[in-house]
Write a protein that holds these residues in place. Structure first.
Motif, PDB file in Angstrom:
ATOM      1  N   GLY A  79      33.372  22.773  20.217  1.00  9.68           N
ATOM      2  CA  GLY A  79      33.494  22.861  21.666  1.00  9.68           C
ATOM      3  C   GLY A  79      34.766  22.216  22.189  1.00  9.68           C
ATOM      4  N   TRP A  80      35.143  21.074  21.600  1.00  6.98           N
ATOM      5  CA  TRP A  80      36.387  20.393  21.992  1.00  6.98           C
ATOM      6  C   TRP A  80      37.599  21.268  21.674  1.00  6.98           C
ATOM      7  CZ3 TRP A  80      36.818  16.008  24.797  1.00  6.98           C
ATOM      8  CH2 TRP A  80      38.051  15.357  24.833  1.00  6.98           C
ATOM      9  N   TYR A 100      24.237  24.552  29.730  1.00  6.13           N
ATOM     10  CA  TYR A 100      25.524  25.101  29.292  1.00  6.13           C
ATOM     11  C   TYR A 100      26.619  24.775  30.308  1.00  6.13           C
ATOM     12  CZ  TYR A 100      29.217  28.608  28.779  1.00  6.13           C
ATOM     13  OH  TYR A 100      30.430  29.233  28.678  1.00  6.13           O
ATOM     14  N   ALA A 142      37.596  24.431  21.667  1.00  6.56           N
ATOM     15  CA  ALA A 142      37.620  25.518  22.649  1.00  6.56           C
ATOM     16  C   ALA A 142      38.350  25.087  23.917  1.00  6.56           C
ATOM     17  CB  ALA A 142      36.186  25.941  22.985  1.00  6.56           C
ATOM     18  N   ILE A 143      38.102  23.863  24.378  1.00  6.55           N
ATOM     19  CA  ILE A 143      38.782  23.369  25.580  1.00  6.55           C
ATOM     20  C   ILE A 143      40.288  23.271  25.332  1.00  6.55           C
ATOM     21  CG2 ILE A 143      38.898  21.536  27.284  1.00  6.55           C
ATOM     22  CD1 ILE A 143      36.261  23.054  27.273  1.00  6.55           C
ATOM     23  N   LEU A 161      29.856  22.419  29.475  1.00  6.85           N
ATOM     24  CA  LEU A 161      31.211  22.955  29.611  1.00  6.85           C
ATOM     25  C   LEU A 161      32.020  22.142  30.611  1.00  6.85           C
ATOM     26  CD1 LEU A 161      33.411  25.027  29.078  1.00  6.85           C
ATOM     27  CD2 LEU A 161      32.268  26.591  30.666  1.00  6.85           C
ATOM     28  N   GLU A 173      34.435  30.650  21.784  1.00 11.14           N
ATOM     29  CA  GLU A 173      34.235  29.521  20.873  1.00 11.14           C
ATOM     30  C   GLU A 173      33.272  28.502  21.482  1.00 11.14           C
ATOM     31  OE1 GLU A 173      36.994  26.411  18.259  1.00 11.14           O
ATOM     32  OE2 GLU A 173      37.913  28.053  19.392  1.00 11.14           O
ATOM     33  N   PHE A 174      33.398  28.241  22.764  1.00 12.09           N
ATOM     34  CA  PHE A 174      32.508  27.267  23.395  1.00 12.09           C
ATOM     35  C   PHE A 174      31.075  27.793  23.427  1.00 12.09           C
ATOM     36  CE2 PHE A 174      30.478  24.631  26.482  1.00 12.09           C
ATOM     37  CZ  PHE A 174      31.094  23.403  26.333  1.00 12.09           C
ATOM     38  N   ASN A 175      30.909  29.075  23.740  1.00 15.62           N
ATOM     39  CA  ASN A 175      29.568  29.656  23.730  1.00 15.62           C
ATOM     40  C   ASN A 175      28.924  29.515  22.368  1.00 15.62           C
ATOM     41  OD1 ASN A 175      30.225  30.476  26.332  1.00 15.62           O
ATOM     42  ND2 ASN A 175      29.317  32.495  26.100  1.00 15.62           N
TER      43      ASN A 175
END
Length: 334
Positions: A193-194, A314, A196-197, A318, A233-235
């Motif tokens: 997740g990181w 979610y 993705a950001i 995010l 990617e975050f999803n």
């Protein structure tokens, strides 16, 4: 959206990056394209969790997959084997070139690092000595922070989860087993997740790759593609952390295929960098999620309400990670 190839490679290993350069201004990131993809991702998450909870309540494929679940010992050996592979490769690389702490861009001239890595390889072969490897990872992580900064090392939170896993491995009770896997899965999901950001904040780092490998764009404009890749990617990271049905195991297999494709494209250095994540995804696929994620279930509520609840989580995750990425940068690097 089904084939986010760019998610498979960490751009810092292959192209120049500069953390002294501030991330893109939030006003640039939060453009109409971002807003549209944000709304689309929320819709996709809602639909996914409606299906996920429906599958869970109907025990979809549980009988078939129940026969495929590996033992705790086998799952632990997958992680231990990947750890041994990682550190033996780092050891041999250090013999021939400048040594690396944990990942391909963390170079060091310290002579003892490669020998410590060899000792960690030996330590993972016996359950009673795996804590040595775990504490060794924590030591290398801390030294890496000294040389490269904590903001850089946040990219690799999964090493902290791996260290906890190895340190607690000799403890065999169900409680400690659950803690080991929760920590390992959560740190891996947060790492993805990181990353993705990062695609929102520093898309320019990946533009040289897209220039050299234009087929990755699939006809899209680079800026839009990076924003799309970040949301996809975050999803995936959020779903891996919170899906309760067989979907999480299917997704782990799919995501692993992306990482395998990246190894084919970028070579052994990518295998070294992603060895642990690949192993974690394999374990998630063949062992299944831990019981801890069942705390997110709302069995007394309707499917619509449960999907709404997960969509709210979610959005919260995010937004929090997005603000943390920018907040930590300005706090730690000014």
């Amino acid at each position: 959206m089904l084939f986010p190839t760019i998610a498979g490679a960490h751009i810092k290993w292959f192209y120049p990056y500069d953390l002294s350069e501030a991330p893109r201004n939030m006003g640039e990131v939060l453009n109409p394209e971002f807003a549209a993809l944000y709304v689309l991702s929320i819709v996709c998450i809602y639909v996914f969790f409606f299906i996920d909870r429906l599958w869970y309540r109907n025990r979809f494929l549980d009988g078939l997959l129940g026969d495929l679940v590996v033992s705790q010992a086998s799952a632990a050996w997958i992680i231990r084997g990947a750890t041994a592979f990682l550190f033996v490769m780092l050891f041999f690389y250090g013999l021939q070139n400048q040594a690396l702490f944990l990942t391909p861009e963390l170079h060091t001239d310290l002579p003892y690092v490669k020998w410590a890595q060899l000792a960690m390889v030996l330590a993972v072969f016996w359950r009673v000595t795996t804590p040595i490897a775990g504490f060794g990872i924590l030591a290398l992580y801390a030294i890496s922070i000294h040389y490269y900064g904590i903001y850089h090392l946040i990219d690799y939170m999964f090493f902290l989860g791996l260290a906890v896993f190895l340190i607690l491995l000799p403890l065999q009770s169900d409680r400690w087993t659950r803690i080991r896997y929760v920590t390992l899965f959560a740190s891996t999901g947060l790492t993805i997740g990181w990353g993705a950001i990062e695609k929102f904040a520093y898309p320019q780092w990946t533009y040289p790759l897209l220039h050299d490998q234009p087929f990755l764009l699939m006809g899209m404009e680079p800026g839009f593609y990076m924003t799309l890749a970040g949301f996809v990617e975050f999803n995936l990271a959020f779903i891996l952390l919170s899906s309760a049905s067989v979907a999480s195991r299917m997704l782990a297999l799919f995501l692993n295929s992306v990482f395998m494709l990246a190894i084919y494209m970028f070579g052994l250095i990518d295998a070294v960098g992603h060895a642990i994540i690949i192993a974690v995804l394999v374990v998630l696929a063949v062992r299944g999620p831990t019981s801890a994620r069942y705390f997110l279930l709302l069995p007394s509520k309707t499917l619509w309400t449960e999907a709404y609840f997960m969509t709210g989580l979610y959005i919260l995750m995010l937004n929090c990670l997005f603000l943390a990425y920018y907040g930590f940068y300005y706090l730690l690097l000014g």
